[in-house]
Design a protein around this motif. Structure first.
Motif, short mmCIF file in Angstrom:
data_model
loop_
_atom_site.label_atom_id
_atom_site.label_comp_id
_atom_site.label_asym_id
_atom_site.label_seq_id
_atom_site.Cartn_x
_atom_site.Cartn_y
_atom_site.Cartn_z
N MET A 154 -2.67 -2.53 -2.58
CA MET A 154 -1.74 -1.90 -3.60
C MET A 154 -3.05 -2.41 -4.15
SD MET A 154 0.34 -1.94 -6.59
CE MET A 154 2.17 -1.21 -5.90
N HIS A 155 -4.20 -3.68 -4.53
CA HIS A 155 -4.55 -4.44 -6.02
C HIS A 155 -6.04 -3.35 -4.98
CE1 HIS A 155 -2.42 -8.07 -6.51
NE2 HIS A 155 -1.75 -6.81 -6.77
N CYS A 156 -6.23 -3.28 -3.87
CA CYS A 156 -7.32 -2.09 -2.75
C CYS A 156 -7.18 -1.11 -3.67
CB CYS A 156 -7.65 -2.23 -1.60
SG CYS A 156 -8.43 -4.36 -1.25
N LEU A 157 -5.86 -0.72 -3.48
CA LEU A 157 -5.33 1.47 -3.62
C LEU A 157 -5.64 1.06 -5.06
CD1 LEU A 157 -2.68 1.72 -1.84
CD2 LEU A 157 -5.03 2.25 -1.18
N ALA A 158 -5.58 0.24 -6.17
CA ALA A 158 -5.83 0.28 -7.40
C ALA A 158 -7.21 -0.01 -8.14
CB ALA A 158 -4.72 -0.21 -8.57
N GLY A 159 -8.38 -0.40 -6.90
CA GLY A 159 -9.34 -1.01 -7.27
C GLY A 159 -9.23 -2.35 -8.32
N LEU A 160 -8.17 -3.00 -7.77
CA LEU A 160 -8.32 -4.38 -8.72
C LEU A 160 -8.90 -5.18 -7.62
CD1 LEU A 160 -4.28 -3.93 -9.73
CD2 LEU A 160 -6.48 -3.97 -11.56
N GLU B 94 -2.53 9.73 -12.47
CA GLU B 94 -2.97 10.38 -11.37
C GLU B 94 -1.81 9.64 -10.45
OE1 GLU B 94 -4.11 13.44 -8.26
OE2 GLU B 94 -4.96 12.73 -10.20
N VAL B 95 -1.36 7.94 -10.66
CA VAL B 95 -1.09 7.67 -9.40
C VAL B 95 -0.68 6.35 -10.47
CG1 VAL B 95 -2.47 5.94 -8.45
CG2 VAL B 95 -0.48 6.65 -7.92
N ILE B 96 0.50 6.16 -9.99
CA ILE B 96 1.38 4.77 -10.74
C ILE B 96 1.62 3.71 -9.55
CG2 ILE B 96 3.47 3.49 -11.95
CD1 ILE B 96 3.92 6.48 -13.29
N PHE B 97 0.72 2.69 -9.99
CA PHE B 97 1.04 1.57 -8.94
C PHE B 97 2.32 0.34 -9.57
CE2 PHE B 97 -3.04 3.09 -8.06
CZ PHE B 97 -2.91 3.45 -6.37
N ALA B 98 3.49 0.00 -8.67
CA ALA B 98 4.32 -0.64 -9.57
C ALA B 98 4.34 -1.78 -8.28
CB ALA B 98 6.09 0.20 -8.99
N ASP B 99 4.03 -3.22 -9.02
CA ASP B 99 4.33 -3.78 -7.92
C ASP B 99 5.75 -4.99 -8.35
OD1 ASP B 99 3.59 -6.47 -6.34
OD2 ASP B 99 1.95 -6.98 -7.51
N ILE C 24 3.97 7.53 -7.50
CA ILE C 24 4.50 6.39 -7.29
C ILE C 24 4.29 5.58 -5.91
CG2 ILE C 24 6.00 4.66 -8.06
CD1 ILE C 24 7.72 6.44 -10.26
N VAL C 25 3.55 4.44 -5.90
CA VAL C 25 3.18 3.99 -4.94
C VAL C 25 3.51 2.45 -4.88
CG1 VAL C 25 1.51 2.64 -3.22
CG2 VAL C 25 1.06 4.87 -3.79
N MET C 26 4.89 2.16 -4.53
CA MET C 26 5.68 0.76 -5.30
C MET C 26 5.44 -0.48 -3.96
SD MET C 26 9.40 -0.12 -5.75
CE MET C 26 10.52 0.41 -4.62
N VAL C 27 5.23 -1.44 -3.68
CA VAL C 27 5.54 -3.15 -3.22
C VAL C 27 6.61 -3.38 -3.87
CG1 VAL C 27 4.52 -5.17 -3.21
CG2 VAL C 27 3.08 -3.49 -3.21
N THR C 28 7.45 -3.67 -2.78
CA THR C 28 9.07 -4.51 -3.03
C THR C 28 8.51 -4.41 -1.23
OG1 THR C 28 11.53 -3.62 -3.62
CG2 THR C 28 9.78 -2.14 -1.73
#
Length: 270
Positions: free
Chosen positions: A71-77, A182-187, A216-220
């Motif tokens: 997720m962090h790589c996808l979001a540029g973090l 464009e996209v929401i990342f939910a951690d 939405i892309v969510m890590v859970t």
């Protein structure tokens, strides 16, 4: 320990399959390692995956599987050692800090487990903050629609310390949607919430996909939370090992059980 999430309603309707949907985010051949020599930990191993626009995808896996790193790589973090990430037709890998900051501000929304609201701002000011930072004027009709959907009308003048955990996360959801990213990342967005508040947040995320066309892309870690998604991507050993459409909590649990006796690869994250 995070509290349990209520099961997804039996009548939950997932969005259509990925056919004819353009990817909102695409990862190609991602590698990410930390450390060197015998101490090196490989978090991602040649991961390629696409996330269709207008769909809700959960990312799951055992501890150390690489799901948060992905997720962090996808979001540029976080940076990647090899491979590329494309968001909305823009390759973000290799971007400079200034360009990457602008892209995250314009195209990405974030929802974190810890809410990350500014304590000195009211709920309304927190919601409008991304547009304010960008020097843009938020669409009043759109903001009003989000606020009504999240039932925050009576909480707009309250500061975070005056809000419950569920209310704070609903403000964070509104903030993430405010600029129509464009996209929401939910951690782990429900990791700090009680059962009722978790259900409220997950139902809103589901509604934002179904009614607003949000991606939405969510890590859970929670099978019940994953059951709200259209698709679950499972990682183990830094690789995608299963891709499940129209998930149920039971199907997710059965898949996760298959990882319990897995033998770790050399250099795998703990």
């Amino acid at each position: 320990m995070p509290l349990s999430t209520p099961p997804a309603p039996q009548s939950l309707q997932h969005a259509p399959g990925p056919q004819h949907r353009r990817p909102a985010v695409t990862a190609t051949g991602l590698w990410r390692a930390y450390g060197s020599g015998e101490a090196q930990v490989v978090a991602l191993r040649d991961v390629s995956v696409a996330f269709a626009a207008g769909r809700f995808t959960a990312i799951m896996g055992p501890s150390g599987s690489g799901k948060s790193t992905l997720m962090h790589c996808l979001a540029g973090l976080d940076t990647t050692d090899r491979g590329t990430v494309d968001i909305g037709g823009t390759i973000i890998t290799g971007m400079g800090d200034k360009a990457l900051t602008k892209l995250r501000r314009d195209k990405i929304g974030f929802i974190f487990q810890q809410f990350n609201l500014l304590p000195t701002l009211t709920a309304e000011e927190n919601i409008l903050l991304p547009a304010s930072i960008a020097g843009a004027k938020a669409d009043p009709a759109w903001i009003s629609q989000i606020i009504r959907t999240l039932d925050l009308q009576e909480r707009l003048t309250h500061k975070p310390t005056e809000l419950s955990g569920g209310q704070q996360q609903r403000v964070a959801c509104a903030r993430a949607l405010a600029t129509r990213p464009e996209v929401i990342f939910a951690d782990e967005p429900t990791g700090n919430l009680d059962t009722r508040s978790s259900g409220e947040v997950l139902r809103f995320l589901r509604k934002s996909v179904d009614d607003f066309g949000q991606t939405i892309v969510m890590v859970t870690h929670d099978p019940s939370a994953a059951a709200y998604a259209d698709r679950v991507v499972f990682l183990a050993d830094g690789q995608i090992v299963r891709d499940l459409d129209r998930p149920t909590a039971d199907a997710v649990i059965d898949t996760m059980r298959g990882f319990e006796n897995r033998v770790p690869l050399a250099g795998e994250a703990a």
